[in-house]
Design a protein around this motif. Sequence first.
Motif, PDB file in Angstrom:
ATOM      1  N   GLU A 136       0.841  -1.196   0.000  1.00  0.00           N
ATOM      2  CA  GLU A 136       0.000   0.000   0.000  1.00  0.00           C
ATOM      3  C   GLU A 136       0.876   1.245   0.000  1.00  0.00           C
ATOM      4  N   LEU A 137       0.530   2.187  -0.861  1.00  0.00           N
ATOM      5  CA  LEU A 137       1.238   3.470  -0.889  1.00  0.00           C
ATOM      6  C   LEU A 137       0.994   4.228   0.405  1.00  0.00           C
ATOM      7  N   GLN A 138       2.037   4.864   0.896  1.00  0.00           N
ATOM      8  CA  GLN A 138       1.954   5.667   2.110  1.00  0.00           C
ATOM      9  C   GLN A 138       1.948   7.151   1.742  1.00  0.00           C
ATOM     10  N   PRO A 139       1.447   8.004   2.624  1.00  0.00           N
ATOM     11  CA  PRO A 139       1.426   9.446   2.329  1.00  0.00           C
ATOM     12  C   PRO A 139       2.804  10.028   2.002  1.00  0.00           C
ATOM     13  N   ASP A 140       3.878   9.440   2.544  1.00  0.00           N
ATOM     14  CA  ASP A 140       5.214   9.965   2.272  1.00  0.00           C
ATOM     15  C   ASP A 140       5.809   9.445   0.951  1.00  0.00           C
ATOM     16  N   GLY A 141       5.015   8.672   0.182  1.00  0.00           N
ATOM     17  CA  GLY A 141       5.483   8.172  -1.109  1.00  0.00           C
ATOM     18  C   GLY A 141       6.160   6.817  -1.059  1.00  0.00           C
ATOM     19  N   THR A 142       6.346   6.265   0.140  1.00  0.00           N
ATOM     20  CA  THR A 142       6.922   4.923   0.242  1.00  0.00           C
ATOM     21  C   THR A 142       5.826   3.883   0.039  1.00  0.00           C
ATOM     22  N   LEU A 143       6.265   2.654  -0.151  1.00  0.00           N
ATOM     23  CA  LEU A 143       5.363   1.524  -0.292  1.00  0.00           C
ATOM     24  C   LEU A 143       5.613   0.600   0.887  1.00  0.00           C
ATOM     25  N   LYS A 144       4.565   0.279   1.638  1.00  0.00           N
ATOM     26  CA  LYS A 144       4.694  -0.652   2.760  1.00  0.00           C
ATOM     27  C   LYS A 144       3.856  -1.875   2.457  1.00  0.00           C
ATOM     28  N   GLY A 145       4.393  -3.045   2.835  1.00  0.00           N
ATOM     29  CA  GLY A 145       3.636  -4.250   2.594  1.00  0.00           C
ATOM     30  C   GLY A 145       4.228  -5.446   3.279  1.00  0.00           C
ATOM     31  N   GLU A 146       3.766  -6.608   2.828  1.00  0.00           N
ATOM     32  CA  GLU A 146       4.192  -7.855   3.422  1.00  0.00           C
ATOM     33  C   GLU A 146       4.157  -8.951   2.364  1.00  0.00           C
ATOM     34  N   ILE A 147       5.187  -9.775   2.353  1.00  0.00           N
ATOM     35  CA  ILE A 147       5.249 -10.954   1.500  1.00  0.00           C
ATOM     36  C   ILE A 147       5.165 -12.148   2.448  1.00  0.00           C
ATOM     37  N   CYS A 148       4.121 -12.952   2.298  1.00  0.00           N
ATOM     38  CA  CYS A 148       3.862 -14.059   3.204  1.00  0.00           C
ATOM     39  C   CYS A 148       4.070 -15.387   2.485  1.00  0.00           C
ATOM     40  N   CYS A 149       4.745 -16.313   3.146  1.00  0.00           N
ATOM     41  CA  CYS A 149       4.948 -17.660   2.620  1.00  0.00           C
ATOM     42  C   CYS A 149       3.869 -18.578   3.183  1.00  0.00           C
ATOM     43  N   ASN A 150       3.474 -19.567   2.391  1.00  0.00           N
ATOM     44  CA  ASN A 150       2.500 -20.538   2.880  1.00  0.00           C
ATOM     45  C   ASN A 150       3.010 -21.287   4.103  1.00  0.00           C
ATOM     46  N   SER A 151       4.333 -21.312   4.294  1.00  0.00           N
ATOM     47  CA  SER A 151       4.924 -21.977   5.456  1.00  0.00           C
ATOM     48  C   SER A 151       4.685 -21.205   6.751  1.00  0.00           C
ATOM     49  N   GLY A 152       4.192 -19.991   6.650  1.00  0.00           N
ATOM     50  CA  GLY A 152       3.911 -19.177   7.825  1.00  0.00           C
ATOM     51  C   GLY A 152       4.831 -17.991   8.010  1.00  0.00           C
ATOM     52  N   ASP A 153       5.950 -17.947   7.276  1.00  0.00           N
ATOM     53  CA  ASP A 153       6.846 -16.794   7.388  1.00  0.00           C
ATOM     54  C   ASP A 153       6.191 -15.559   6.781  1.00  0.00           C
ATOM     55  N   GLU A 154       6.396 -14.421   7.421  1.00  0.00           N
ATOM     56  CA  GLU A 154       5.884 -13.142   6.931  1.00  0.00           C
ATOM     57  C   GLU A 154       7.034 -12.157   6.869  1.00  0.00           C
ATOM     58  N   ALA A 155       7.208 -11.519   5.735  1.00  0.00           N
ATOM     59  CA  ALA A 155       8.312 -10.578   5.534  1.00  0.00           C
ATOM     60  C   ALA A 155       7.746  -9.187   5.270  1.00  0.00           C
ATOM     61  N   ALA A 156       7.744  -8.354   6.299  1.00  0.00           N
ATOM     62  CA  ALA A 156       7.306  -6.966   6.139  1.00  0.00           C
ATOM     63  C   ALA A 156       8.394  -6.193   5.408  1.00  0.00           C
ATOM     64  N   PHE A 157       7.988  -5.217   4.592  1.00  0.00           N
ATOM     65  CA  PHE A 157       8.965  -4.415   3.866  1.00  0.00           C
ATOM     66  C   PHE A 157       8.509  -2.979   3.706  1.00  0.00           C
ATOM     67  N   VAL A 158       9.489  -2.114   3.494  1.00  0.00           N
ATOM     68  CA  VAL A 158       9.275  -0.728   3.090  1.00  0.00           C
ATOM     69  C   VAL A 158      10.106  -0.536   1.832  1.00  0.00           C
ATOM     70  N   ALA A 159       9.519   0.080   0.823  1.00  0.00           N
ATOM     71  CA  ALA A 159      10.223   0.267  -0.441  1.00  0.00           C
ATOM     72  C   ALA A 159      10.050   1.703  -0.939  1.00  0.00           C
ATOM     73  N   LYS A 160      11.037   2.112  -1.732  1.00  0.00           N
ATOM     74  CA  LYS A 160      11.001   3.423  -2.386  1.00  0.00           C
ATOM     75  C   LYS A 160      11.025   3.189  -3.892  1.00  0.00           C
ATOM     76  N   ARG A 161      10.377   4.092  -4.614  1.00  0.00           N
ATOM     77  CA  ARG A 161      10.356   4.004  -6.066  1.00  0.00           C
ATOM     78  C   ARG A 161      11.783   3.912  -6.592  1.00  0.00           C
ATOM     79  N   ASP A 162      12.038   2.954  -7.488  1.00  0.00           N
ATOM     80  CA  ASP A 162      13.363   2.759  -8.077  1.00  0.00           C
ATOM     81  C   ASP A 162      13.525   3.783  -9.201  1.00  0.00           C
ATOM     82  N   THR A 163      14.241   4.841  -8.921  1.00  0.00           N
ATOM     83  CA  THR A 163      14.395   5.925  -9.904  1.00  0.00           C
ATOM     84  C   THR A 163      15.326   5.549 -11.051  1.00  0.00           C
ATOM     85  N   SER A 164      16.078   4.456 -10.906  1.00  0.00           N
ATOM     86  CA  SER A 164      16.964   4.037 -11.998  1.00  0.00           C
ATOM     87  C   SER A 164      16.230   3.155 -12.996  1.00  0.00           C
TER      88      SER A 164
END
Length: 108
Positions: A76-104
Motif C-alpha cells: 500500500e502506498l503511504q502518504p510519504d510516497g513509500t510503499l509498505k507491505g508484506e510478503i507471506c509464505c505458505n509456510s507461515g513466514d511473513e516478511a514486512a517491507f518498506v520500499a522506495k520508487r526505483d528511480t533508476s
Amino acid sequence: MSVLCKWRIVEMPDYTDNYVDMMEPAYILFSDQGSGEFAFGCVTGHIFGAATAGAIEFSWEGNEEMDEAAGDGWAELQPDGTLKGEICCNSGDEAAFVAKRDTSSTAC
C-alpha cells in the motif's frame, strides 16, 4: 501515484541488512498486466495480483533457498510516497517491507 512500478526494498525489519541484498538489490515490481516479480535474500517470486491506484493484493510462486515456495502478500502506498507491505509464505513466514520508487528503472 500508482503502485505499478519497480520499487527498491529499503527496509525489512525482520531480517538483517546483509541478508536482504544477499543475491541482488532487493526489489518488488508490479506491472500493469496484473503480474510482477520480487527478490530479497534467497527468495524470489513471480507475482499475480490485482491493483487499485494505491494498493495491491497478490499471490506469488517462486523459490526460497532453492525450494519451491508460494504465498500471498499486499502493498500500500503511504502518504510519504513509500510503499509498505508484506510478503507471506505458505509456510507461515511473513516478511514486512518498506520500499522506495526505483528511480533508476524505466518501469515506472
